[in-house]
Design a protein around this motif. Structure first.
Motif, PDB file in Angstrom:
ATOM      1  N   GLY A 265       0.832  -1.196   0.000  1.00  0.00           N
ATOM      2  CA  GLY A 265       0.000   0.000   0.000  1.00  0.00           C
ATOM      3  C   GLY A 265       0.865   1.244   0.000  1.00  0.00           C
ATOM      4  O   GLY A 265       1.807   1.370  -0.764  1.00  0.00           O
ATOM      5  N   SER A 266       0.549   2.172   0.888  1.00  0.00           N
ATOM      6  CA  SER A 266       1.322   3.409   0.988  1.00  0.00           C
ATOM      7  C   SER A 266       2.026   3.477   2.335  1.00  0.00           C
ATOM      8  O   SER A 266       2.167   4.529   2.928  1.00  0.00           O
ATOM      9  CB  SER A 266       0.395   4.620   0.818  1.00  0.00           C
ATOM     10  N   GLY A 267       2.444   2.313   2.834  1.00  0.00           N
ATOM     11  CA  GLY A 267       3.052   2.256   4.149  1.00  0.00           C
ATOM     12  C   GLY A 267       4.306   3.096   4.263  1.00  0.00           C
ATOM     13  O   GLY A 267       5.066   3.263   3.317  1.00  0.00           O
ATOM     14  N   VAL A 268       4.529   3.634   5.439  1.00  0.00           N
ATOM     15  CA  VAL A 268       5.676   4.483   5.698  1.00  0.00           C
ATOM     16  C   VAL A 268       6.834   3.640   6.211  1.00  0.00           C
ATOM     17  O   VAL A 268       6.657   2.839   7.128  1.00  0.00           O
ATOM     18  CB  VAL A 268       5.319   5.550   6.755  1.00  0.00           C
ATOM     19  N   PRO A 269       8.037   3.799   5.657  1.00  0.00           N
ATOM     20  CA  PRO A 269       9.189   3.156   6.280  1.00  0.00           C
ATOM     21  C   PRO A 269       9.473   3.836   7.609  1.00  0.00           C
ATOM     22  O   PRO A 269       9.513   5.057   7.694  1.00  0.00           O
ATOM     23  CB  PRO A 269      10.317   3.402   5.267  1.00  0.00           C
ATOM     24  N   ARG A 270       9.647   3.059   8.662  1.00  0.00           N
ATOM     25  CA  ARG A 270       9.927   3.617   9.982  1.00  0.00           C
ATOM     26  C   ARG A 270      11.366   3.302  10.347  1.00  0.00           C
ATOM     27  O   ARG A 270      11.821   2.167  10.182  1.00  0.00           O
ATOM     28  CB  ARG A 270       8.972   3.030  11.028  1.00  0.00           C
ATOM     29  N   ALA A 271      12.098   4.292  10.832  1.00  0.00           N
ATOM     30  CA  ALA A 271      13.523   4.108  11.092  1.00  0.00           C
ATOM     31  C   ALA A 271      13.872   4.538  12.507  1.00  0.00           C
ATOM     32  O   ALA A 271      13.258   5.453  13.068  1.00  0.00           O
ATOM     33  CB  ALA A 271      14.354   4.901  10.090  1.00  0.00           C
ATOM     34  N   VAL A 272      14.869   3.878  13.077  1.00  0.00           N
ATOM     35  CA  VAL A 272      15.399   4.241  14.386  1.00  0.00           C
ATOM     36  C   VAL A 272      16.918   4.172  14.324  1.00  0.00           C
ATOM     37  O   VAL A 272      17.495   3.437  13.519  1.00  0.00           O
ATOM     38  CB  VAL A 272      14.889   3.301  15.502  1.00  0.00           C
ATOM     39  N   GLY A 273      17.568   4.956  15.170  1.00  0.00           N
ATOM     40  CA  GLY A 273      19.011   4.891  15.284  1.00  0.00           C
ATOM     41  C   GLY A 273      19.415   3.800  16.253  1.00  0.00           C
ATOM     42  O   GLY A 273      18.895   3.725  17.372  1.00  0.00           O
ATOM     43  N   VAL A 274      20.319   2.939  15.822  1.00  0.00           N
ATOM     44  CA  VAL A 274      20.846   1.867  16.664  1.00  0.00           C
ATOM     45  C   VAL A 274      22.363   1.958  16.593  1.00  0.00           C
ATOM     46  O   VAL A 274      22.979   1.563  15.600  1.00  0.00           O
ATOM     47  CB  VAL A 274      20.368   0.479  16.195  1.00  0.00           C
ATOM     48  N   GLY A 275      22.978   2.516  17.639  1.00  0.00           N
ATOM     49  CA  GLY A 275      24.417   2.737  17.595  1.00  0.00           C
ATOM     50  C   GLY A 275      24.756   3.771  16.533  1.00  0.00           C
ATOM     51  O   GLY A 275      24.166   4.851  16.483  1.00  0.00           O
ATOM     52  N   ASP A 276      25.682   3.430  15.639  1.00  0.00           N
ATOM     53  CA  ASP A 276      26.099   4.366  14.596  1.00  0.00           C
ATOM     54  C   ASP A 276      25.406   4.103  13.266  1.00  0.00           C
ATOM     55  O   ASP A 276      25.846   4.588  12.227  1.00  0.00           O
ATOM     56  CB  ASP A 276      27.617   4.308  14.405  1.00  0.00           C
ATOM     57  N   ARG A 277      24.315   3.356  13.278  1.00  0.00           N
ATOM     58  CA  ARG A 277      23.608   3.047  12.040  1.00  0.00           C
ATOM     59  C   ARG A 277      22.112   3.283  12.219  1.00  0.00           C
ATOM     60  O   ARG A 277      21.621   3.505  13.327  1.00  0.00           O
ATOM     61  CB  ARG A 277      23.841   1.591  11.639  1.00  0.00           C
ATOM     62  N   LEU A 278      21.396   3.230  11.098  1.00  0.00           N
ATOM     63  CA  LEU A 278      19.942   3.280  11.111  1.00  0.00           C
ATOM     64  C   LEU A 278      19.395   1.897  10.784  1.00  0.00           C
ATOM     65  O   LEU A 278      20.024   1.119  10.058  1.00  0.00           O
ATOM     66  CB  LEU A 278      19.423   4.269  10.066  1.00  0.00           C
ATOM     67  N   GLU A 279      18.223   1.605  11.312  1.00  0.00           N
ATOM     68  CA  GLU A 279      17.492   0.413  10.916  1.00  0.00           C
ATOM     69  C   GLU A 279      16.109   0.861  10.465  1.00  0.00           C
ATOM     70  O   GLU A 279      15.430   1.601  11.178  1.00  0.00           O
ATOM     71  CB  GLU A 279      17.396  -0.587  12.066  1.00  0.00           C
ATOM     72  N   ALA A 280      15.707   0.447   9.263  1.00  0.00           N
ATOM     73  CA  ALA A 280      14.414   0.822   8.700  1.00  0.00           C
ATOM     74  C   ALA A 280      13.527  -0.414   8.598  1.00  0.00           C
ATOM     75  O   ALA A 280      14.009  -1.513   8.296  1.00  0.00           O
ATOM     76  CB  ALA A 280      14.599   1.454   7.326  1.00  0.00           C
ATOM     77  N   TYR A 281      12.230  -0.221   8.831  1.00  0.00           N
ATOM     78  CA  TYR A 281      11.259  -1.315   8.814  1.00  0.00           C
ATOM     79  C   TYR A 281      10.028  -0.878   8.028  1.00  0.00           C
ATOM     80  O   TYR A 281       9.633   0.287   8.070  1.00  0.00           O
ATOM     81  CB  TYR A 281      10.841  -1.691  10.242  1.00  0.00           C
ATOM     82  N   TRP A 282       9.412  -1.829   7.317  1.00  0.00           N
ATOM     83  CA  TRP A 282       8.163  -1.550   6.622  1.00  0.00           C
ATOM     84  C   TRP A 282       7.402  -2.856   6.412  1.00  0.00           C
ATOM     85  O   TRP A 282       7.934  -3.948   6.603  1.00  0.00           O
ATOM     86  CB  TRP A 282       8.413  -0.852   5.286  1.00  0.00           C
ATOM     87  N   ALA A 283       6.128  -2.719   6.012  1.00  0.00           N
ATOM     88  CA  ALA A 283       5.276  -3.883   5.781  1.00  0.00           C
ATOM     89  C   ALA A 283       5.500  -4.407   4.375  1.00  0.00           C
ATOM     90  O   ALA A 283       5.125  -3.763   3.397  1.00  0.00           O
ATOM     91  CB  ALA A 283       3.809  -3.511   5.976  1.00  0.00           C
ATOM     92  N   GLY A 284       6.136  -5.563   4.255  1.00  0.00           N
ATOM     93  CA  GLY A 284       6.315  -6.199   2.960  1.00  0.00           C
ATOM     94  C   GLY A 284       5.085  -7.000   2.575  1.00  0.00           C
ATOM     95  O   GLY A 284       4.061  -6.984   3.264  1.00  0.00           O
ATOM     96  N   SER A 285       5.175  -7.741   1.482  1.00  0.00           N
ATOM     97  CA  SER A 285       4.011  -8.487   0.995  1.00  0.00           C
ATOM     98  C   SER A 285       3.700  -9.708   1.849  1.00  0.00           C
ATOM     99  O   SER A 285       2.554 -10.149   1.921  1.00  0.00           O
ATOM    100  CB  SER A 285       4.240  -8.914  -0.459  1.00  0.00           C
ATOM    101  N   THR A 286       4.717 -10.280   2.507  1.00  0.00           N
ATOM    102  CA  THR A 286       4.486 -11.485   3.307  1.00  0.00           C
ATOM    103  C   THR A 286       4.974 -11.365   4.741  1.00  0.00           C
ATOM    104  O   THR A 286       4.691 -12.240   5.558  1.00  0.00           O
ATOM    105  CB  THR A 286       5.193 -12.700   2.666  1.00  0.00           C
ATOM    106  N   THR A 287       5.693 -10.298   5.074  1.00  0.00           N
ATOM    107  CA  THR A 287       6.244 -10.159   6.419  1.00  0.00           C
ATOM    108  C   THR A 287       6.758  -8.739   6.596  1.00  0.00           C
ATOM    109  O   THR A 287       6.779  -7.952   5.647  1.00  0.00           O
ATOM    110  CB  THR A 287       7.402 -11.165   6.633  1.00  0.00           C
ATOM    111  N   VAL A 288       7.157  -8.387   7.810  1.00  0.00           N
ATOM    112  CA  VAL A 288       7.860  -7.125   8.021  1.00  0.00           C
ATOM    113  C   VAL A 288       9.273  -7.269   7.462  1.00  0.00           C
ATOM    114  O   VAL A 288       9.931  -8.293   7.662  1.00  0.00           O
ATOM    115  CB  VAL A 288       7.926  -6.772   9.519  1.00  0.00           C
ATOM    116  N   GLU A 289       9.733  -6.250   6.735  1.00  0.00           N
ATOM    117  CA  GLU A 289      11.065  -6.286   6.141  1.00  0.00           C
ATOM    118  C   GLU A 289      11.933  -5.195   6.745  1.00  0.00           C
ATOM    119  O   GLU A 289      11.430  -4.172   7.217  1.00  0.00           O
ATOM    120  CB  GLU A 289      10.965  -6.114   4.624  1.00  0.00           C
ATOM    121  N   THR A 290      13.246  -5.412   6.728  1.00  0.00           N
ATOM    122  CA  THR A 290      14.158  -4.471   7.360  1.00  0.00           C
ATOM    123  C   THR A 290      15.468  -4.375   6.593  1.00  0.00           C
ATOM    124  O   THR A 290      15.881  -5.321   5.911  1.00  0.00           O
ATOM    125  CB  THR A 290      14.454  -4.893   8.819  1.00  0.00           C
TER     126      THR A 290
END
Length: 375
Positions: free
Chosen positions: A280-305
């Motif tokens: 759909g029009s899902g928003v990628p959600r991101a958080v800082g973890v240490g010195d990197r970012l991790e992004a998450y969104w709703a994929g077609s069969t599971t949450v993807e990162t």
């Protein structure tokens, strides 16, 4: 004695979490009749080092919350009975108080809970009469500065971008126009909006423009800059920004993929393709973890990162155990949250249940925990 103290501490924590979303509404906002909608609006409210609440809008479009503490675990979910649409934007959280910004019946509403008085819902921008064109849709965000000032930004009923500032003392200024109404077929619910706090009280805002490009404006002092298009290509409306000082990373949904671009040294990098487009029009959600970012969104069969920064990102990977998300959870389908060395990922599953998986450091993901129904 130690057992009694531990039990007392657990009961006290459970009582705090259970009573936090008390049902009383303040006199400034009467209770409307319950309506039917689709669950969504997931957000996490920090309450202390070992304590947080998860809030969402249920199928009756009422604000609900459930609390967790290390001492007591999950407390029963409770409801305020207050209708809302779209996002629940967290302005403040603590053991004795929390504040959310929400779109309620076409009005911008500040919902505050205090331990001594319970909930109060105060209209910030009325959604009636002359103010109707300024009234927010559920597409909104906010930035809280170190000074205590807050910039709320939303898409109005005509597809324009509006903003209002709350002083550190709690007084809201009149809303101003950041960008005029869209002249194309891009509706308010398709625009998306994201904001980040820059240095010296600066607020940077991003949204989907009339031609599908990424538009931006910045507030410095009391003035907003004229809207400008960024050279990043098109977006379908899903936008998120992670900002640290003058350096910022913008994540956005394109027609064929999730993408990221970074601003540093006075310019934007070319967008990097992270992975397939979100459902759909899902928003990628991101958080800082240490010195990197991790992004998450709703994929077609599971949450993807994916994880990374700049132009160096990992391959897309599924988050084990999450499965297919609810088709209706839309723009607030996935919410990552970091506390200490623990990352928790909250989501609404295909059975309309609030669930979570977690990970400590770079360790394996836990098995899913179903917290309860969101309907």
């Amino acid at each position: 004695m130690r057992t009694h103290r531990a039990r007392a501490a657990a009961l006290a924590a459970a009582a705090l979490l259970t009573t936090a979303p008390a049902l009383a509404a303040g006199p400034a906002c009467a209770q409307p009749a319950a309506r039917k909608g689709t669950p969504g609006g997931l957000a996490v409210v920090p309450r202390g080092p070992d304590q947080f609440d998860v809030v969402w809008n249920d199928a009756g479009m009422r604000l609900r919350s459930v609390g967790w503490s290390r001492a007591a675990g999950w407390a029963p979910a409770t409801t305020t009975g207050r209708s809302a649409e779209g996002a629940n934007v967290v302005l403040h959280g603590g053991p004795e108080a929390l504040t959310l910004l929400r779109a309620v019946e076409g009005s911008l509403v500040e919902s505050r809970w205090q331990a001594a008085t319970g909930w109060r819902h105060d209209v910030v921008v009325a959604g009636a009469g002359v103010a109707r064109t300024m009234a927010p849709t559920g597409t909104m965000t906010a930035v809280t500065h170190a000074t205590g000032e807050v910039d709320a930004v939303w898409v109005d009923q005509q597809g324009g971008v509006r903003a209002a500032r709350r002083a550190a003392a709690g007084t809201w200024a009149a809303p101003v126009q950041v960008a005029p109404a869209q002249s194309s077929g891009v509706g308010p619910d398709q625009m998306g909006v994201a904001a980040g706090a820059g240095p010296a009280g600066r607020t940077d805002v991003y949204w989907r423009g009339a031609s599908g490009d990424v538009q931006t404006s910045a507030r410095t002092g009391d003035a907003w800059s004229a809207p400008a298009a960024l050279p990043l290509g098109g977006t379908t409306g899903g936008l998120a920004v992670v900002q640290a000082g003058a350096r910022r990373t913008l994540l956005f949904s394109a027609a064929d993929s999730q993408r990221a671009a970074e601003y540093a040294d006075g310019g934007w990098s070319a967008p990097v393709r992270l992975g397939p487009a979100a459902r759909g029009s899902g928003v990628p959600r991101a958080v800082g973890v240490g010195d990197r970012l991790e992004a998450y969104w709703a994929g077609s069969t599971t949450v993807e990162t994916v994880r990374g920064a700049g132009d160096r990102w990992s391959a897309v990977a599924p988050v084990p155990g999450t499965g297919v998300l609810a088709a209706h959870s839309g723009r607030q389908a996935v919410v990552p949250w970091v506390h200490g060395d623990r990352l928790e990922l909250f989501y609404i599953d295909q059975n309309s249940r609030l669930a979570t998986v977690g990970r400590t450091g770079d360790g394996p993901w836990s098995a899913p925990t179903v917290i309860g129904s969101v309907a």
